[in-house]
Scaffold this active site. Structure first.
Site, PDB file in Angstrom:
ATOM      1  CG  ASP A 204      12.368  -6.800  -6.121  1.00 17.79           C
ATOM      2  OD1 ASP A 204      12.568  -7.674  -5.251  1.00 17.79           O
ATOM      3  OD2 ASP A 204      11.597  -5.831  -5.968  1.00 17.79           O
ATOM      4  CG  ASP A 210       6.323 -11.973  -5.640  1.00 18.83           C
ATOM      5  OD1 ASP A 210       7.359 -11.761  -6.308  1.00 18.83           O
ATOM      6  OD2 ASP A 210       6.226 -12.933  -4.851  1.00 18.83           O
ATOM      7  CG  ASP A 212       7.600  -8.341  -0.674  1.00 22.59           C
ATOM      8  OD1 ASP A 212       8.727  -7.902  -0.946  1.00 22.59           O
ATOM      9  OD2 ASP A 212       7.391  -9.513  -0.318  1.00 22.59           O
ATOM     10  CG  ASP A 213      11.364  -4.878  -0.538  1.00 24.84           C
ATOM     11  OD1 ASP A 213      12.300  -4.248  -1.059  1.00 24.84           O
ATOM     12  OD2 ASP A 213      11.221  -6.111  -0.683  1.00 24.84           O
ATOM     13  CE1 TYR A 315      18.377  -6.827  -4.746  1.00 21.09           C
ATOM     14  CE2 TYR A 315      17.463  -8.653  -6.000  1.00 21.09           C
ATOM     15  CZ  TYR A 315      17.476  -7.873  -4.862  1.00 21.09           C
ATOM     16  OH  TYR A 315      16.597  -8.134  -3.846  1.00 21.09           O
ATOM     17  NE  ARG A 502       8.395 -11.775  -2.273  1.00 24.78           N
ATOM     18  CZ  ARG A 502       9.575 -11.435  -2.748  1.00 24.78           C
ATOM     19  NH1 ARG A 502      10.641 -12.106  -2.356  1.00 24.78           N
ATOM     20  NH2 ARG A 502       9.703 -10.451  -3.606  1.00 24.78           N
TER      21      ARG A 502
END
Length: 647
Positions: A204, A210, A212-213, A315, A502
């Protein structure tokens, strides 16, 4: 009485019927007069005294007056006001309270009063407020304008003005929801597979909270990859129709603005209990994908799980490492192997989609760096590097699996549908393609397989003008309960489930998947009202993000006005009034007036339908062209940047 005389009433009715009238929309000018743009396409002059009865944008019925060859109109009846609920700024003159609507074409202070509970005496010049129109001179029994101040948004000198005003304009929430109840994992009857020993990882932005994956990947003995996608599971904490769920449904999405996020779920859930944080065991909904060496999706399986992220990666670090740059090294178990496998998977899936779906060129993202007061320190260009693509290809593949599962096993869900070309523009699109010597049939614009073949042909031209012109004939993405094709991606169906923290639509899809896993009766199909609400909220969120960015761009680039600094820009729109360009360095939108394109206005021809500007018969500007501009104005009151061609 004379007023009750039926003959007089009949005469008045006859005179009314014989007087020519038109209906249209009022367009104001900064010189006091205006024009009425009638439904038949004609434009009528509105004298300054008559403009005092209307506001720019009002839809009115007007009486036509003819003097020789000149025609003017007198607004007589209000059909639809341009203002109802609106944002404005307080104006105080001679002790009277007024509100000036925040609109580039309205500079009229409307008489105002504050509703009960608002300290009217405490309102200061320039304060931002929400107001509502109460009276209009063209309404029966109303003699003047009057508005009511409903809410004080922000004081005029506060640093949070861009965010507060923008959220209020689009009727979006200022803050994340507050959940007063204790959040705990519910017993849903699901058997969760224990995957905590597998070294999942997240990728991320550095500031993401947050998450989420999470991903885990390994090579298959027969070639290709086995990709495990673990997704945060907020529905394990939030029961359908409980207060938290109702609020999430109303909000529909997390709002992402530069420097501020307004979460859909309470922050305790979004940023803590559901977030797949490093070294924390979390409930998840997971899918294992079997992918061939050429990128084809072979099989998939959904299941409930417990997972633990073994690494929280950024990233840029991952991209640098794969590209052989920097000093960062993956230190989690099987980290190097997994990242290389995921990079190979990404290239294979991207190539497969290029052959069997549609892949558009990557555009960079632009991130604002702000100080504590909301001042822009810099605008950072974030290209779509390999790590971004690794996550993107994984999520697209997982969402394709969700669309297949819901389409085949349930028959409904929340799907992103793009039907390609707008039905009313099909003939225009075919005529345009024929003008460009491109043979196309109606089937190629309405059948997904046929469209993909035509899309490959168009890609070979690599013509930015052609792409921009063709987009004008295409429709928009909508959220629907029934499966349908996504022409933009070239896929037969697409349903997201990978961002449930989200997106409320993803929570709906989670519940449908869980019902399948439990062999329970499927929840009812989402109503058209709900899918329309989700689509509308997504639109509002995007508009809010754009509006805040426009405000910040004006503040950030104001020092460049008059400096002669040249900016490379792409022409993204052509209208009669001029060009709209996007600066490649930072993504800012700039308007270039027609008056700056050519000194001899008679020699200038702007064809907004064709997206071409010609000078003396020679094409000078086209949609998609790259030009250089300099900035001439930065207008914070309208949040607009004005420029001119650099040469």
């Amino acid at each position: 009485m004379l007023s009750n005389n039926p003959l007089l009433a009949q005469l008045k009715q006859q005179l009314h019927a014989e007087t020519p009238r038109v209906t249209g929309v009022v367009k104001a000018t900064d010189k006091g007069f205006g024009f009425l743009e009638a439904e038949d396409g004609q434009s009528y002059f509105v004298p300054p005294p008559m403009m005092k009865k209307v506001i720019h944008g009002d839809r009115v019925e007007a009486v036509v007056h003819v003097q020789g060859e000149k025609k003017s109109v007198e607004p007589e009846a209000l059909v639809e006001p341009s203002l109802e609920r609106f944002i404005g700024r307080v104006r105080r003159r001679d002790g009277r309270l007024g509100v000036v609507p925040d609109h580039p074409s309205i500079n009229l202070a409307l008489n105002a009063r504050a509703k009960r509970g608002i300290d009217e005496a405490g309102l200061e010049e320039g304060d931002w407020v929400v107001a509502r129109l109460l009276r209009h001179p063209l309404r029966p029994d109303d003699r003047s304008f009057l508005v009511q101040i409903e809410e004080l948004i922000s004081r005029h000198d506060q640093p949070n003005v861009p965010w507060r005003v923008t959220l209020a304009r689009h009727a979006l929430e200022y803050a994340s929801p507050v959940d007063g109840s204790e959040c705990s994992l519910r017993d849903e009857g699901l058997e969760r597979e224990d995957l905590t020993a597998l070294p999942f990882f997240t990728i991320d932005s550095r500031t993401t909270r947050d998450m989420d994956d999470a991903l885990h990947i390994e090579a298959r003995e027969q070639g290709g990859w086995r990709l495990r996608v673990a997704i945060a599971d907020p529905t394990a904490y939030v029961a359908e129709d409980d207060p938290v769920d109702q609020e999430a449904r109303r909000r529909a999405f997390t709002v992402y603005l530069p420097g501020q996020n307004v979460t859909m779920l309470p922050e305790r859930l979004a940023d803590d209990l559901c977030s797949l944080r490093e070294n924390e065991t979390r409930a998840a909904l997971a899918c294992t994908l079997e992918v061939a060496a050429d990128g084809e999706l072979l099989d998939y399986r959904f299941y409930a799980a417990e997972v633990r992220s073994h690494a929280q990666l950024a990233y840029d670090d991952v991209s640098d490492w794969i590209e052989g740059k920097g000093e960062w090294q993956p230190s989690f178990p099987r980290g190097e192997e997994q990242l290389r496998q995921l990079a190979d998977f990404t290239e294979a899936r991207s190539a497969w989609r290029s052959r069997n779906a549609i892949v558009f060129k990557d555009r960079p993202d632009y991130a604002f760096e702000l100080d504590a007061e909301g001042r822009v320190l810099a605008v950072r260009t974030e290209p779509r590097r390999i790590a971004n693509r690794m996550v993107e290809e994984s999520m697209i593949a997982a969402n394709v699996c969700c669309a297949r599962l819901l389409g085949e096993e349930v028959g409904h869900g929340i799907f992103n549908v793009h039907l390609g070309f707008a039905a009313e523009k099909l003939d225009q699109a075919l005529a345009f393609l024929a003008d460009q010597s491109i043979e196309a049939s109606r089937e190629q614009l309405t059948d997904l397989d046929a469209w993909r073949a035509l899309r490959y042909q168009l890609d070979e031209r690599d013509d930015a003008w052609l792409e921009a012109r063709l987009r004008r004939f295409q429709g928009y993405t909508a959220m629907t309960a029934a499966p349908g094709p996504h022409f933009g991606m070239g896929l037969p169906a697409y349903a997201t489930w990978t961002s449930p923290i989200r997106k409320y639509g993803d929570m709906i899809n989670h519940r449908l998947i869980k019902a399948l896993l439990l062999a329970q009766a499927r929840p009812a199909s989402a109503s058209e009202t709900l899918t329309a609400h989700l689509s509308e909220r997504r639109k509002l969120n995007r508009m809010a993000e754009r509006d805040v960015k426009d405000w910040l761009y004006v503040r950030h680039l104001a020092p460049a006005v008059g400096s002669g600094q040249r900016f490379e820009a792409e022409i993204v729109d052509i209208r009669r009034g001029g060009l709209r360009v996007r600066l490649n360095d930072n993504g800012a939108s700039v308007f270039v007036p027609a008056s700056t394109l050519e000194a001899d206005r008679e020699a200038l021809v702007i064809d907004d339908k064709e997206g071409v500007v010609s000078v003396r018969g020679e094409k000078r500007y086209r949609l998609g062209d790259i030009i250089e501009v300099v900035l001439s104005e930065a207008r914070e009151e309208t949040r607009s940047l004005i420029g001119r061609p650099a040469s």
